[in-house]
Design an enzyme around this catalytic site. Structure first.
Site, mmCIF file in Angstrom:
data_model
loop_
_atom_site.group_PDB
_atom_site.id
_atom_site.type_symbol
_atom_site.label_atom_id
_atom_site.label_comp_id
_atom_site.label_asym_id
_atom_site.label_seq_id
_atom_site.Cartn_x
_atom_site.Cartn_y
_atom_site.Cartn_z
ATOM 1 N N ASN A 52 -2.920 -30.520 -18.353
ATOM 2 C CA ASN A 52 -2.977 -29.166 -17.773
ATOM 3 C C ASN A 52 -1.791 -28.315 -18.194
ATOM 4 O O ASN A 52 -1.899 -27.092 -18.290
ATOM 5 C CB ASN A 52 -3.075 -29.242 -16.244
ATOM 6 C CG ASN A 52 -4.470 -29.666 -15.806
ATOM 7 O OD1 ASN A 52 -5.433 -29.535 -16.544
ATOM 8 N ND2 ASN A 52 -4.576 -30.190 -14.595
ATOM 9 N N GLU A 101 -4.157 -39.749 -16.307
ATOM 10 C CA GLU A 101 -2.702 -39.639 -16.383
ATOM 11 C C GLU A 101 -2.107 -40.448 -15.233
ATOM 12 O O GLU A 101 -2.508 -40.261 -14.072
ATOM 13 C CB GLU A 101 -2.281 -38.168 -16.264
ATOM 14 C CG GLU A 101 -2.692 -37.350 -17.472
ATOM 15 C CD GLU A 101 -2.362 -35.859 -17.366
ATOM 16 O OE1 GLU A 101 -2.315 -35.190 -18.390
ATOM 17 O OE2 GLU A 101 -2.166 -35.365 -16.228
ATOM 18 N N SER A 159 -3.889 -32.068 -9.741
ATOM 19 C CA SER A 159 -3.967 -31.553 -11.112
ATOM 20 C C SER A 159 -2.588 -31.173 -11.640
ATOM 21 O O SER A 159 -2.346 -31.258 -12.842
ATOM 22 C CB SER A 159 -4.826 -30.286 -11.148
ATOM 23 O OG SER A 159 -6.148 -30.577 -10.829
ATOM 24 N N HIS A 174 -4.411 -39.134 -12.245
ATOM 25 C CA HIS A 174 -5.103 -37.862 -12.479
ATOM 26 C C HIS A 174 -6.308 -38.051 -13.401
ATOM 27 O O HIS A 174 -6.150 -38.347 -14.585
ATOM 28 C CB HIS A 174 -4.101 -36.861 -13.070
ATOM 29 C CG HIS A 174 -4.659 -35.507 -13.289
ATOM 30 N ND1 HIS A 174 -4.188 -34.647 -14.242
ATOM 31 C CD2 HIS A 174 -5.674 -34.840 -12.668
ATOM 32 C CE1 HIS A 174 -4.883 -33.524 -14.205
ATOM 33 N NE2 HIS A 174 -5.786 -33.618 -13.265
HETATM 34 N N1 3HC Z 1 -22.949 -38.224 -14.699
HETATM 35 C C1 3HC Z 1 -23.648 -38.859 -15.667
HETATM 36 N N2 3HC Z 1 -24.000 -38.276 -16.826
HETATM 37 C C2 3HC Z 1 -23.633 -36.983 -16.999
HETATM 38 C C3 3HC Z 1 -22.907 -36.263 -16.039
HETATM 39 C C4 3HC Z 1 -22.555 -36.931 -14.850
HETATM 40 N N3 3HC Z 1 -21.845 -36.344 -13.867
HETATM 41 N N4 3HC Z 1 -22.676 -35.007 -16.503
HETATM 42 C C5 3HC Z 1 -23.250 -34.942 -17.717
HETATM 43 N N5 3HC Z 1 -23.822 -36.124 -18.009
HETATM 44 C C6 3HC Z 1 -24.532 -36.482 -19.232
HETATM 45 C C7 3HC Z 1 -25.782 -35.644 -19.413
HETATM 46 O O1 3HC Z 1 -26.869 -36.200 -18.722
HETATM 47 C C8 3HC Z 1 -25.976 -35.696 -20.921
HETATM 48 O O2 3HC Z 1 -26.602 -36.875 -21.310
HETATM 49 P P1 3HC Z 1 -27.531 -36.915 -22.625
HETATM 50 O O3 3HC Z 1 -26.665 -36.473 -23.773
HETATM 51 O O4 3HC Z 1 -27.941 -38.339 -22.737
HETATM 52 O O5 3HC Z 1 -28.639 -35.972 -22.311
HETATM 53 C C9 3HC Z 1 -24.551 -35.787 -21.445
HETATM 54 O O6 3HC Z 1 -23.724 -36.183 -20.358
HETATM 55 C C10 3HC Z 1 -24.090 -34.473 -21.984
HETATM 56 O O7 3HC Z 1 -24.311 -33.482 -20.968
HETATM 57 P P2 3HC Z 1 -24.987 -32.083 -21.249
HETATM 58 O O8 3HC Z 1 -26.057 -32.210 -22.278
HETATM 59 O O9 3HC Z 1 -25.349 -31.520 -19.916
HETATM 60 O O10 3HC Z 1 -23.851 -31.133 -21.800
HETATM 61 P P3 3HC Z 1 -22.675 -31.411 -22.832
HETATM 62 O O11 3HC Z 1 -23.147 -32.080 -24.067
HETATM 63 O O12 3HC Z 1 -21.956 -30.113 -22.989
HETATM 64 O O13 3HC Z 1 -21.709 -32.409 -22.087
HETATM 65 C C11 3HC Z 1 -19.696 -32.372 -20.837
HETATM 66 C C12 3HC Z 1 -21.209 -32.112 -20.833
HETATM 67 C C13 3HC Z 1 -19.450 -33.852 -21.098
HETATM 68 C C14 3HC Z 1 -19.166 -31.987 -19.482
HETATM 69 C C15 3HC Z 1 -19.076 -31.525 -22.025
HETATM 70 O O14 3HC Z 1 -19.514 -30.193 -21.920
HETATM 71 C C16 3HC Z 1 -17.582 -31.526 -22.030
HETATM 72 O O15 3HC Z 1 -16.934 -32.448 -22.536
HETATM 73 N N6 3HC Z 1 -16.971 -30.439 -21.501
HETATM 74 C C17 3HC Z 1 -15.545 -30.320 -21.424
HETATM 75 C C18 3HC Z 1 -15.085 -30.973 -20.156
HETATM 76 C C19 3HC Z 1 -13.593 -30.898 -20.001
HETATM 77 O O16 3HC Z 1 -12.885 -30.319 -20.814
HETATM 78 N N7 3HC Z 1 -13.104 -31.513 -18.919
HETATM 79 C C20 3HC Z 1 -11.698 -31.447 -18.570
HETATM 80 C C21 3HC Z 1 -11.488 -30.304 -17.627
HETATM 81 S S1 3HC Z 1 -9.815 -30.140 -17.111
HETATM 82 C C22 3HC Z 1 -9.678 -31.159 -15.769
HETATM 83 O O17 3HC Z 1 -10.606 -31.791 -15.324
HETATM 84 C C23 3HC Z 1 -8.321 -31.259 -15.180
HETATM 85 C C24 3HC Z 1 -8.336 -31.030 -13.710
HETATM 86 O O18 3HC Z 1 -7.031 -31.270 -13.222
HETATM 87 C C25 3HC Z 1 -8.748 -29.663 -13.330
#
Ligand code: 3HC
Length: 382
Positions: free
Chosen positions: A195, A156, A123, A144
């Site tokens: 990040n 990335e 990360s 990444h």
């Molecule tokens: N596999 C397949 N489908 C998935 C899934 C997975 N692992 N996780 C969620 N989904 C699907 C759900 O089934 C749902 O489908 P539907 O709309 O057809 O019912 C859809 O995705 C949306 O999921 P939810 O309804 O549960 O919830 P959200 O609408 O909030 O979406 C999310 C979930 C896409 C995770 C959204 O909340 C989001 O974009 N969150 C922000 C995530 C983010 O910012 N990530 C970056 C983090 S930083 C990082 O990773 C860096 C690292 O270095 C730490």
């Protein structure tokens, strides 16, 4: 080697990121090996892949036959050497601890074919330092992914000091084949783009809790009301408080002591409360995703402060030559998380002078140098 020569990919680690990256590779048609330190962890990763493929099948994004083929294309291992003997590329996704990453790279380097590319999903950490544990630093690169890897588009592609252009290009092309949006990170700089731009937000979120300005749910509710898919504290839990904690330690060590993690965060780590992955963190996840009560939103919290410190940090990346342009930063920020607009797109609408003033005020109010506006921010016109 060109991207067309890649047939088999190994993923080190079957956790949150590892299982997701393995799934992305399967979806792109590759044969995949997944390795973790215990059979039960490997099994858990595999069942999470099956669960996620099940969701994609339900939505008719894949067919039953696709699913069967993908499950036939995956092999699991506990032995690190066996997992990489005949692969063309390895992606490491083990915890964010430099010594651990270096040990894994050393073992992989000793056992993987000499042509194989070794990528790290770190990360924040130096690709150059990780690469120096191997005898092939030209073939070591940052790759990444973002959580959840199967849905988030950004990858990335990070150039370590010795990464060859051929390795960069191959990794970029691989990300495209995986249906992702790659962004080239030209300089091996802490936190890379996504990040790093978000890092000062963590300082502010820490202060908000420590100074009793607001409870996490009040801020999360506010941010969800303005359209974020997750509140910032909920996102910390979702990604893992361990990731946040080790990331903060690394930033504090390498960039500024102001990134030192909060004592409440350390207490959560010590108690094994890591967020979603353990069922408890800032929120209770034991019954699934927490319900954020929107009526608790702290209405006088202005989301523009978060934009201001993000734009300011993004200007540091331009000043340091980490990426080629502001557009690349916007592309990264839109595709890595749930934001609809990149920081520079937002800044043009709000006005650079207004954002610079907010940063100046925040730096004073909290006594945090990281928030101080850069010359580039003050000048605007980006
Ligand atoms: N596999 C397949 N489908 C998935 C899934 C997975 N692992 N996780 C969620 N989904 C699907 C759900 O089934 C749902 O489908 P539907 O709309 O057809 O019912 C859809 O995705 C949306 O999921 P939810 O309804 O549960 O919830 P959200 O609408 O909030 O979406 C999310 C979930 C896409 C995770 C959204 O909340 C989001 O974009 N969150 C922000 C995530 C983010 O910012 N990530 C970056 C983090 S930083 C990082 O990773 C860096 C690292 O270095 C730490």
């Amino acid at each position: 080697m060109k991207v067309g020569n890649i047939n088999k990919i190994a993923v080190m680690g079957a956790g949150d990121m590892g299982h997701g990256i393995a799934e992305v590779a399967l979806l792109a048609g590759y044969k995949v090996t997944v390795r973790d330190i215990e059979q039960r962890l490997v099994d858990r990763g595999l069942s999470r892949i099956k669960e996620s493929l099940g969701k994609l099948l339900e939505k008719q994004k894949i067919t039953d036959e696709n699913k069967r083929t993908m499950l036939a294309n995956i092999e699991t291992f506990v032995d690190i050497g066996e997992s990489v003997t005949d692969v063309d590329l390895v992606i490491e996704a083990v915890p964010e601890i430099m010594d651990l990453k270096r040990q894994v790279f050393q073992a992989v380097d000793a056992a993987a074919p000499s042509h194989a590319i070794l990528a790290t999903n770190t990360s924040n950490m130096s690709v150059t330092d990780i690469a120096s544990a191997t005898k092939r630093p030209g073939q070591v690169v940052g790759m990444h992914f973002f959580n959840p890897a199967v849905l988030m588009k950004l990858v990335e592609v990070i150039k370590g000091e010795k990464t060859s252009e051929e390795t960069m290009q191959l990794t970029y092309d691989l990300a495209l084949k995986m249906n992702k949006v790659p962004v080239r990170v030209e300089k091996d700089s802490i936190g890379f783009v996504y990040n790093r731009v978000n890092a000062p937000t963590a300082i502010l979120l820490r202060q908000i809790v420590e100074k009793g300005i607001a409870a996490p749910e009040e801020i999360d509710a506010r941010m969800k009301k303005v359209g974020m898919p997750m509140g910032p504290y909920e996102l910390m839990d979702y990604v893992g408080l361990d990731v946040a904690y080790y990331g903060a330690l690394y930033f504090a060590d390498r960039l500024s002591s102001e990134y030192q993690p909060a004592s409440w965060l350390k207490a959560k780590i010590d108690a094994g409360e890591l967020g979603k992955k353990t069922g408890k963190g800032i929120y209770d996840w034991s019954k699934g995703r927490p319900e954020i009560d929107l009526s608790k939103a702290k209405e006088d919290f202005d989301p523009t402060v978060l934009i201001a410190i993000q734009v300011n940090e993004a200007t540091k990346l331009l000043e340091e030559g980490v990426v080629k342009s502001a557009d690349e930063i916007d592309k990264a920020m839109v595709n890595g998380g749930g934001a609809g607009f990149g920081p520079f797109q937002l800044a043009r609408g709000i006005g650079y002078d207004k954002l610079a003033k907010i940063c100046e005020d925040l730096a004073q109010q909290y006594g945090v140098t990281v928030f101080k506006p850069t010359e580039t921010l003050k000048q605007g016109n980006i």
